[in-house]
Design an enzyme around this catalytic site. Structure first.
Site, PDB file in Angstrom:
ATOM      1  CE  LYS A  93       0.646   1.588   4.426  1.00  0.00           C
ATOM      2  NZ  LYS A  93       1.561   2.670   4.659  1.00  0.00           N
ATOM      3  CG  ASP A 118      -0.797   0.290   8.297  1.00  0.00           C
ATOM      4  OD1 ASP A 118      -1.572   1.198   8.628  1.00  0.00           O
ATOM      5  OD2 ASP A 118       0.402   0.484   7.990  1.00  0.00           O
TER       6      ASP A 118
HETATM    7  O1  C5P Z   1      -0.438  -0.733  15.150  1.00  0.00           O
HETATM    8  P1  C5P Z   1       1.016  -0.870  14.896  1.00  0.00           P
HETATM    9  O2  C5P Z   1       1.602  -2.083  15.573  1.00  0.00           O
HETATM   10  O3  C5P Z   1       1.368  -0.797  13.462  1.00  0.00           O
HETATM   11  O4  C5P Z   1       1.690   0.384  15.570  1.00  0.00           O
HETATM   12  C1  C5P Z   1       3.054   0.450  15.885  1.00  0.00           C
HETATM   13  C2  C5P Z   1       3.278   1.680  16.745  1.00  0.00           C
HETATM   14  O5  C5P Z   1       3.073   2.848  15.958  1.00  0.00           O
HETATM   15  C3  C5P Z   1       2.334   1.828  17.915  1.00  0.00           C
HETATM   16  O6  C5P Z   1       2.820   1.165  19.059  1.00  0.00           O
HETATM   17  C4  C5P Z   1       2.305   3.320  18.128  1.00  0.00           C
HETATM   18  O7  C5P Z   1       3.450   3.733  18.818  1.00  0.00           O
HETATM   19  C5  C5P Z   1       2.427   3.851  16.712  1.00  0.00           C
HETATM   20  N1  C5P Z   1       1.128   4.176  16.093  1.00  0.00           N
HETATM   21  C6  C5P Z   1       0.471   5.309  16.497  1.00  0.00           C
HETATM   22  N2  C5P Z   1      -0.723   5.643  15.910  1.00  0.00           N
HETATM   23  C7  C5P Z   1      -1.232   4.888  14.921  1.00  0.00           C
HETATM   24  C8  C5P Z   1      -0.559   3.735  14.481  1.00  0.00           C
HETATM   25  C9  C5P Z   1       0.630   3.400  15.093  1.00  0.00           C
HETATM   26  O8  C5P Z   1       0.927   6.032  17.391  1.00  0.00           O
HETATM   27  N3  C5P Z   1      -2.382   5.272  14.368  1.00  0.00           N
END
Ligand code: C5P
Length: 297
Positions: free
Chosen positions: A17, A145
């Site tokens: 993406k 995602d």
């Molecule tokens: O959800 P994911 O594991 O991809 O997120 C990794 C990190 O990215 C989270 O722990 C957070 O610190 C940050 N994040 C965020 N806001 C989002 C997505 C991710 O702060 N919308």
């Protein structure tokens, strides 16, 4: 496994993406950020094959071809298989096979897409025990995602990215995706750095791009005339520390891209071109690490 899967093996493509628009709206109490982002699937993909065998205990194995990646719980696809079996309360021996084509830790959702393909394949192999909302909710527990990667196409995503609204995209986009050198960006670090850069999103920093005109341009198939509407709030924070990615962005623009941006929290960069031919020529001119690809509509 109490229920025999109707097929033992399913293969799915896990598409990349890009974020045509990505604004960070606020920092939340739970440590995440509320986003407004437009995600768009590109044809470049990993290939994920899932095999299931009856087994009184859960055993998961993972092989990755084409990249050095963990093959245990550190791999999101592994965790996806584990979470799926727990969620449907079944045991099985699951073997995952991932042909990795997408760059790693690049902002192209390669890991999330592999996890999404794994969940979809397992739901098919077990004859659809989970409905769509249960699948998306399960995906959201794995990563922000993942729900988008389970649906794909062009989606306006809000919240952490899991609240999706489909957007019509009339014409395919012709893209070049490139990632330079050894630059890597950790997503949590990128968010932490943006907190500082945007004063914890206290409202003092203006928002960029123009999401409304982006939606209209996509619906009308006239994105090239609305190139200013694309935006990525991570760019001013991340690109200064990624000279190769910065140079790739400039190079794409000099090769005729009507827009070029970082994807997600980077450091991969995409350029959008007027035709497939132009995209291919640009990818060839950039050389190693650049791929011409197009939308999956
Ligand atoms: O959800 P994911 O594991 O991809 O997120 C990794 C990190 O990215 C989270 O722990 C957070 O610190 C940050 N994040 C965020 N806001 C989002 C997505 C991710 O702060 N919308």
């Amino acid at each position: 496994m109490n229920q025999n899967p109707h097929r033992r093996r399913v293969t799915r493509y896990a598409y990349a993406k890009i974020n045509l628009y990505l604004d960070i709206l606020s920092k939340r109490e739970d440590g995440f950020h509320d986003l407004l982002t437009v995600m768009h699937s590109l044809a470049m993909h990993d290939v994920v094959t899932v095999e299931v065998f009856a087994c009184p205990m859960t055993e998961i194995s993972l092989r990755v071809y084409g990249a050095h990646l963990p093959t245990d719980q550190k791999n999101l696809a592994y965790r996806a298989a584990e979470a799926f079996l727990q969620r449907i309360n079944k045991t099985a021996r699951v073997h995952l096979n991932i042909r990795k084509n997408l760059p790693i830790a690049a902002g192209l959702a390669g890991g999330s897409s592999d996890a999404a393909a794994t969940l979809r394949a397992l739901n098919e192999l077990f004859r659809y025990p989970l409905d769509e909302s249960a699948m998306l909710a399960l995906g959201a527990t794995l990563g922000s995602d993942v729900p988008y990667c389970m649906v794909g196409g062009t989606q306006i995503c809000r919240g952490r990215g899991e609240k999706m609204q489909p957007l019509a995209c009339r014409e395919p986009l012709y893209a070049v995706v490139a990632m330079g050198g050894r630059e890597r960006v950790s997503t949590p670090r990128a968010f932490a750095d943006t907190d500082e850069y945007y004063h914890d999103f206290d409202g003092s920093v203006p928002h960029g791009g123009n999401p409304e005109s982006l939606y209209t341009a996509l619906e009308n198939g006239s994105l090239s005339a609305a190139a200013d509407s694309l935006y990525n709030a991570f760019e001013p924070v991340i690109l200064p520390f990624c000279p190769v990615a910065s140079a790739l962005k400039e190079k794409m623009l000099s090769l005729g891209a009507y827009a070029a941006h970082m994807s997600g929290s980077g450091p991969s960069v995409f350029g959008l071109f007027h035709s497939e031919q132009e995209a291919r020529a640009a990818a060839a001119a950039i050389g190693y690490g650049a791929h011409a690809t197009m939308s999956v509509l």
